[in-house]
Design an enzyme around this catalytic site. Sequence first.
Site, PDB file in Angstrom:
ATOM      1  N   ASP A 199       1.240  -1.112  -0.223  1.00 23.62           N
ATOM      2  CA  ASP A 199      -0.299  -0.376   0.145  1.00 23.62           C
ATOM      3  C   ASP A 199       0.561   0.965   0.052  1.00 23.62           C
ATOM      4  O   ASP A 199       1.804   1.903   0.873  1.00 23.62           O
ATOM      5  CB  ASP A 199      -0.716   0.156   1.323  1.00 23.62           C
ATOM      6  CG  ASP A 199      -1.886   0.867   1.328  1.00 23.62           C
ATOM      7  OD1 ASP A 199      -3.306   0.723   1.715  1.00 23.62           O
ATOM      8  OD2 ASP A 199      -1.847   2.265   0.905  1.00 23.62           O
ATOM      9  N   ASP A 257      -3.222   2.430  -5.768  1.00 23.84           N
ATOM     10  CA  ASP A 257      -2.269   2.019  -5.150  1.00 23.84           C
ATOM     11  C   ASP A 257      -2.193   0.798  -4.012  1.00 23.84           C
ATOM     12  O   ASP A 257      -1.368   0.988  -3.622  1.00 23.84           O
ATOM     13  CB  ASP A 257      -2.493   3.853  -3.921  1.00 23.84           C
ATOM     14  CG  ASP A 257      -2.554   3.401  -2.397  1.00 23.84           C
ATOM     15  OD1 ASP A 257      -3.714   2.534  -2.626  1.00 23.84           O
ATOM     16  OD2 ASP A 257      -2.246   4.228  -1.827  1.00 23.84           O
ATOM     17  N   GLU A 258      -2.554   0.077  -3.811  1.00 22.75           N
ATOM     18  CA  GLU A 258      -2.755  -0.851  -3.600  1.00 22.75           C
ATOM     19  C   GLU A 258      -2.759  -2.428  -4.002  1.00 22.75           C
ATOM     20  O   GLU A 258      -3.830  -2.752  -4.845  1.00 22.75           O
ATOM     21  CB  GLU A 258      -3.954  -0.936  -2.863  1.00 22.75           C
ATOM     22  CG  GLU A 258      -4.363  -1.408  -1.360  1.00 22.75           C
ATOM     23  CD  GLU A 258      -5.141  -1.467  -0.746  1.00 22.75           C
ATOM     24  OE1 GLU A 258      -6.150  -2.081   0.464  1.00 22.75           O
ATOM     25  OE2 GLU A 258      -6.404  -0.607  -0.855  1.00 22.75           O
TER      26      GLU A 258
HETATM   27  N1  DCP Z   1      -8.970   8.134  -1.668  1.00 20.42           N
HETATM   28  C1  DCP Z   1     -10.309   8.044  -2.178  1.00 20.42           C
HETATM   29  N2  DCP Z   1     -10.813   9.247  -0.970  1.00 20.42           N
HETATM   30  C2  DCP Z   1     -10.766   8.145  -0.135  1.00 20.42           C
HETATM   31  C3  DCP Z   1     -10.144   7.293   0.061  1.00 20.42           C
HETATM   32  C4  DCP Z   1      -8.546   7.475  -0.266  1.00 20.42           C
HETATM   33  O1  DCP Z   1      -9.847   9.264  -3.184  1.00 20.42           O
HETATM   34  N3  DCP Z   1     -11.668   8.026   0.587  1.00 20.42           N
HETATM   35  C5  DCP Z   1      -7.753   8.128  -2.389  1.00 20.42           C
HETATM   36  C6  DCP Z   1      -6.305   8.583  -1.872  1.00 20.42           C
HETATM   37  C7  DCP Z   1      -5.786   8.206  -1.510  1.00 20.42           C
HETATM   38  C8  DCP Z   1      -5.223   7.216  -2.348  1.00 20.42           C
HETATM   39  O2  DCP Z   1      -6.691   6.890  -3.287  1.00 20.42           O
HETATM   40  O3  DCP Z   1      -4.148   8.634  -1.807  1.00 20.42           O
HETATM   41  C9  DCP Z   1      -5.706   5.557  -1.305  1.00 20.42           C
HETATM   42  O4  DCP Z   1      -5.758   5.451  -0.209  1.00 20.42           O
HETATM   43  P1  DCP Z   1      -5.451   5.011   1.159  1.00 20.42           P
HETATM   44  O5  DCP Z   1      -6.509   4.772   1.891  1.00 20.42           O
HETATM   45  O6  DCP Z   1      -4.191   3.858   1.269  1.00 20.42           O
HETATM   46  O7  DCP Z   1      -4.691   6.460   1.285  1.00 20.42           O
HETATM   47  P2  DCP Z   1      -3.007   7.169   1.164  1.00 20.42           P
HETATM   48  O8  DCP Z   1      -2.537   6.346   0.313  1.00 20.42           O
HETATM   49  O9  DCP Z   1      -3.449   8.455   1.219  1.00 20.42           O
HETATM   50  O10 DCP Z   1      -2.339   6.823   2.619  1.00 20.42           O
HETATM   51  P3  DCP Z   1      -2.201   5.385   3.501  1.00 20.42           P
HETATM   52  O11 DCP Z   1      -0.600   5.817   3.452  1.00 20.42           O
HETATM   53  O12 DCP Z   1      -3.134   5.696   4.973  1.00 20.42           O
HETATM   54  O13 DCP Z   1      -2.280   4.619   2.470  1.00 20.42           O
HETATM   55 MG    MG Z   2      -1.980   3.995   0.469  1.00 14.88          MG
END
Ligand code: DCP
Ligand code: MG
Length: 353
Positions: A8, A103-104
């Site tokens: 992730d 991203d995952e």
């Molecule tokens: N995303 C979005 N709306 C949401 C959750 C996430 O558009 N409610 C998008 C933005 C994030 C991406 O998906 O950058 C990946 O989600 P993650 O939950 O993996 O969150 P992040 O990568 O941003 O942070 P982390 O470091 O906690 O994984």
């Molecule tokens: Mg993430």
Amino acid sequence: MKKIIHIDMDSFYASVEIRDNPSLKGRPVGIGSPTEKRGVLCTANYEARKYGVRAALPTMYALKLCPDLILVRPNFDKYRVESMRIREIFKEYTALVEPLSLDEAYLDVSECQQCDGSATLIAKEIRDKIFKETGLTASAGIAPNKFLAKIASDWNKPNGQFVIKPEEVSDFVFNLPIKKIFGVGKVTAAKLQSHEFETCGDIQKASLLELKNIVGSFGEKLYHYSRGIDNREVSASRERKSVSVEHTFREDICEINEVIIKTEGVFEELKYRLENKDIKHDEIKSIFIKLKFKDFKQTTVSDLNSLFKLEDFILLVKKGFHRKEEAIRLLGLGVQLKTKKKESKYQLSFLSE
Ligand code: DCP
Ligand code: MG
């Protein structure tokens, strides 16, 4: 025993934007439109998270929590490019890659011979390669199944990894809070806590029947997950049939105008979710809405002729609302996706003649 890695990316959208504009480094950054402050944030970097700013938070509220928050408009095309680059790296190790979003992904590396077959070293090498090629950091979880690998990738976030070895599973789950279980949201957690279940260890003491009585059909998953058991395969070709976003309100809403304002926020989130899953508008078959009223009765409205537009969602919401004219506690918006056409056998045999 399988070897599963869950990867992730760290504050993905925000990290891409900060990489491309280093003046943002070290400052609190939120990804969301600076002009449409009625929308919600896609994500925030770790500096902003210190203020309680996070994904799905209304932008206006985020600015109250952190007045210095820098808002950056999302650039989905850029995130897609990075997503493809990391998927190419995954494929160097296994064909069994199951992306969950841009991203995952889950990787089944049970058969992978690289790094002497050590999943821990493979995960480290993948993270190093991602950083070298994209300048972005990722976190990884390594475990004997998907359920545990996903929890583990969050354990040492950001830019870290965590391994749960087969012999460590029972100790690991014993003290694991129920809220860490995928599918246990606020409502399920509250139900379980009212029976004094706080950890997976507590749940292990309950019978399957008891769990089903408390949380319904989810009880079966709970029974197995709380023991660290998950037999789901990593499947490289998963076909998604629908995508939706639901919001339960803090207080029931009885005014249709207020419901419409909420529809805008949920619509924004659905848009982000589709972008994040790399789903294009021409893959959408139809749209639908779901309302749950204060008596927990629910209604769904869909229309094959509606388009993926805020106005069309609002029309469906109005229709659903007028069915009961009662306060609502939950609003959901979603889309049904077209199924990908499989090449018909008939067509193939025709071609080979
Ligand atoms: N995303 C979005 N709306 C949401 C959750 C996430 O558009 N409610 C998008 C933005 C994030 C991406 O998906 O950058 C990946 O989600 P993650 O939950 O993996 O969150 P992040 O990568 O941003 O942070 P982390 O470091 O906690 O994984
Ligand atoms: Mg993430």
